[in-house]
Design a protein around this motif. Structure first.
Motif, PDB file in Angstrom:
ATOM      1  N   MET A   1      11.793   5.214  -1.901  1.00 31.81           N
ATOM      2  CA  MET A   1      10.309   5.118  -2.676  1.00 31.81           C
ATOM      3  C   MET A   1       9.258   5.263  -1.691  1.00 31.81           C
ATOM      4  SD  MET A   1       9.068   5.660  -5.658  1.00 31.81           S
ATOM      5  CE  MET A   1       7.610   5.812  -5.894  1.00 31.81           C
ATOM      6  N   ASP A   2       8.351   5.928  -1.923  1.00 27.92           N
ATOM      7  CA  ASP A   2       7.064   6.211  -1.262  1.00 27.92           C
ATOM      8  C   ASP A   2       6.110   5.079  -1.900  1.00 27.92           C
ATOM      9  OD1 ASP A   2       5.478   6.558   0.589  1.00 27.92           O
ATOM     10  OD2 ASP A   2       5.058   8.753  -0.164  1.00 27.92           O
ATOM     11  N   VAL A   3       5.629   4.312  -0.806  1.00 31.81           N
ATOM     12  CA  VAL A   3       4.589   3.430  -1.242  1.00 31.81           C
ATOM     13  C   VAL A   3       3.298   4.057  -1.586  1.00 31.81           C
ATOM     14  CG1 VAL A   3       3.014   1.650  -0.590  1.00 31.81           C
ATOM     15  CG2 VAL A   3       5.364   1.377  -0.580  1.00 31.81           C
ATOM     16  N   ALA A   4       2.987   5.130  -1.174  1.00 28.21           N
ATOM     17  CA  ALA A   4       1.725   6.079  -1.301  1.00 28.21           C
ATOM     18  C   ALA A   4       1.682   6.604  -2.890  1.00 28.21           C
ATOM     19  CB  ALA A   4       1.852   7.164  -0.165  1.00 28.21           C
ATOM     20  N   THR A   5       3.000   7.119  -3.300  1.00 26.10           N
ATOM     21  CA  THR A   5       2.888   7.506  -4.657  1.00 26.10           C
ATOM     22  C   THR A   5       2.496   6.166  -5.530  1.00 26.10           C
ATOM     23  OG1 THR A   5       4.483   8.705  -4.136  1.00 26.10           O
ATOM     24  CG2 THR A   5       4.110   8.505  -6.642  1.00 26.10           C
ATOM     25  N   LEU A   6       3.038   4.980  -5.233  1.00 23.95           N
ATOM     26  CA  LEU A   6       2.783   4.006  -6.202  1.00 23.95           C
ATOM     27  C   LEU A   6       1.413   3.495  -6.078  1.00 23.95           C
ATOM     28  CD1 LEU A   6       6.036   1.879  -5.512  1.00 23.95           C
ATOM     29  CD2 LEU A   6       5.439   3.105  -7.499  1.00 23.95           C
ATOM     30  N   SER A   7       1.021   3.140  -4.825  1.00 26.92           N
ATOM     31  CA  SER A   7      -0.552   2.721  -4.671  1.00 26.92           C
ATOM     32  C   SER A   7      -1.680   3.979  -5.352  1.00 26.92           C
ATOM     33  CB  SER A   7      -0.780   2.511  -3.472  1.00 26.92           C
ATOM     34  OG  SER A   7      -0.649   3.397  -2.461  1.00 26.92           O
ATOM     35  N   ALA A   8      -1.176   5.193  -5.025  1.00 29.12           N
ATOM     36  CA  ALA A   8      -2.237   6.019  -5.934  1.00 29.12           C
ATOM     37  C   ALA A   8      -2.028   5.749  -7.480  1.00 29.12           C
ATOM     38  CB  ALA A   8      -1.719   7.482  -5.291  1.00 29.12           C
ATOM     39  N   LEU A   9      -1.109   5.580  -7.824  1.00 31.73           N
ATOM     40  CA  LEU A   9      -0.949   5.385  -9.444  1.00 31.73           C
ATOM     41  C   LEU A   9      -1.506   4.017  -9.830  1.00 31.73           C
ATOM     42  CD1 LEU A   9       2.463   6.969 -10.129  1.00 31.73           C
ATOM     43  CD2 LEU A   9       0.199   7.985 -10.385  1.00 31.73           C
ATOM     44  N   ALA A  10      -1.549   2.970  -8.977  1.00 35.45           N
ATOM     45  CA  ALA A  10      -1.840   1.605  -9.297  1.00 35.45           C
ATOM     46  C   ALA A  10      -3.365   1.489  -9.627  1.00 35.45           C
ATOM     47  CB  ALA A  10      -1.186   0.836  -8.280  1.00 35.45           C
ATOM     48  N   GLU A  11      -4.097   2.498  -9.855  1.00 31.42           N
ATOM     49  CA  GLU A  11      -5.466   2.213 -10.105  1.00 31.42           C
ATOM     50  C   GLU A  11      -5.684   2.917 -11.503  1.00 31.42           C
ATOM     51  OE1 GLU A  11      -9.587   2.437 -10.334  1.00 31.42           O
ATOM     52  OE2 GLU A  11      -8.245   4.455 -10.576  1.00 31.42           O
ATOM     53  N   PRO A  12      -6.279   2.209 -12.496  1.00 36.02           N
ATOM     54  CA  PRO A  12      -6.437   2.591 -13.912  1.00 36.02           C
ATOM     55  C   PRO A  12      -6.796   4.153 -14.056  1.00 36.02           C
ATOM     56  CG  PRO A  12      -7.259   0.483 -13.770  1.00 36.02           C
ATOM     57  CD  PRO A  12      -7.021   0.737 -12.189  1.00 36.02           C
ATOM     58  N   ASN A  13      -8.103   4.438 -13.446  1.00 39.28           N
ATOM     59  CA  ASN A  13      -8.756   5.884 -13.585  1.00 39.28           C
ATOM     60  C   ASN A  13      -7.671   6.999 -13.202  1.00 39.28           C
ATOM     61  OD1 ASN A  13     -11.251   5.134 -14.551  1.00 39.28           O
ATOM     62  ND2 ASN A  13     -11.601   4.333 -12.540  1.00 39.28           N
ATOM     63  N   ARG A  14      -7.007   6.764 -12.138  1.00 40.59           N
ATOM     64  CA  ARG A  14      -6.005   7.456 -11.405  1.00 40.59           C
ATOM     65  C   ARG A  14      -4.679   7.674 -12.138  1.00 40.59           C
ATOM     66  NH1 ARG A  14      -7.707   5.595  -6.127  1.00 40.59           N
ATOM     67  NH2 ARG A  14      -6.019   4.353  -6.104  1.00 40.59           N
ATOM     68  N   LEU A  15      -4.335   6.613 -12.911  1.00 39.17           N
ATOM     69  CA  LEU A  15      -3.138   6.766 -13.888  1.00 39.17           C
ATOM     70  C   LEU A  15      -3.408   7.400 -15.024  1.00 39.17           C
ATOM     71  CD1 LEU A  15      -0.258   5.614 -14.339  1.00 39.17           C
ATOM     72  CD2 LEU A  15      -1.292   3.711 -15.447  1.00 39.17           C
TER      73      LEU A  15
END
Lengths: 108, 108
Positions: B1-15
């Motif tokens: 699993m790619d951490v980059a995907t998770l950290s991109a999504l781990a921000e309310p606006n981006r989610l």
DNA sequence: GAAGAATATACCGATGCGGGAATATTGTTG
DNA sequence: CAACAATATTCCCGCATCGGTATATTCTTC
């Protein structure tokens, strides 16, 4: 979808911890060893995972045994499934149809 | 699993952006409006999503149309599925059995 | 090519996060 | 209770990230 779960997982050590725990409960020391990190950082990361309710702890003698909790990951799975149509071809025709409707009758 | 995907999504606006885009492509302006944020922040967040390959862009006249890409979310789904046994009852007996083995013959 | 719309970029300040090292806490054993 | 093992907590520092504001870029149209 809960941002807390995502940000807990969005850190390499914590992600690896979760993958380790997939195969069963582990001790703080075992986790630190396997990841090649120092004990205090292991404890700190486990604390984050615990506060996100991704793991739980049970004391046993001198040590603390960490274990995965299903709920947060299960919630992730449900969330992800709402995107299924992105990668499933069999809805292609339906997609096109709905987009056509959209053009004729825009929401705003 | 790619951490980059998770950290991109781990921000309310981006989610929220990703959830908006689930229903179809949108313009920067539309996204900023729907989220009630300013255009520069929208552009910045979209840049992060783009670098994580979660969205792609296509220019159209004056504007830029952002769209979801399937791969990263699909990878997440696959990863999540490796945890299925956490919440599926039908392995309960197997689990208990394996734990019993563990006690008799500890790894360390 | 000037003006305007849509978007991107740069710069700034505040805040949070992660690692390191030291220390505190808790439990065990003699 | 002293010594030790396992874990948690605290303090410090460097760095990334986020929002705000201003400005640059790009495209369209007259």
């Amino acid at each position: 979808m809960d941002v807390a779960t995502l940000s807990a997982l969005a850190e390499p050590n914590r992600l690896q911890m979760v993958e380790l725990l997939r195969d069963g409960p582990l001790t703080v020391g075992e986790i630190a060893d396997q990841l090649g990190i120092r004990q205090p950082q292991a404890s700190k990361h486990l604390k984050v995972l615990n506060e996100a309710r991704i793991v739980d702890v049970r004391p046993q003698a001198n040590q603390r045994i960490y274990n995965l909790r299903p709920e947060p990951l299960q919630d992730m799975q449900i969330w992800i499934q709402s995107f299924r149509r992105l990668w499933e071809d069999r809805f292609d025709r339906l997609d096109a149809y709905l987009e056509e409707l959209q053009k004729e009758n825009p929401t705003e």
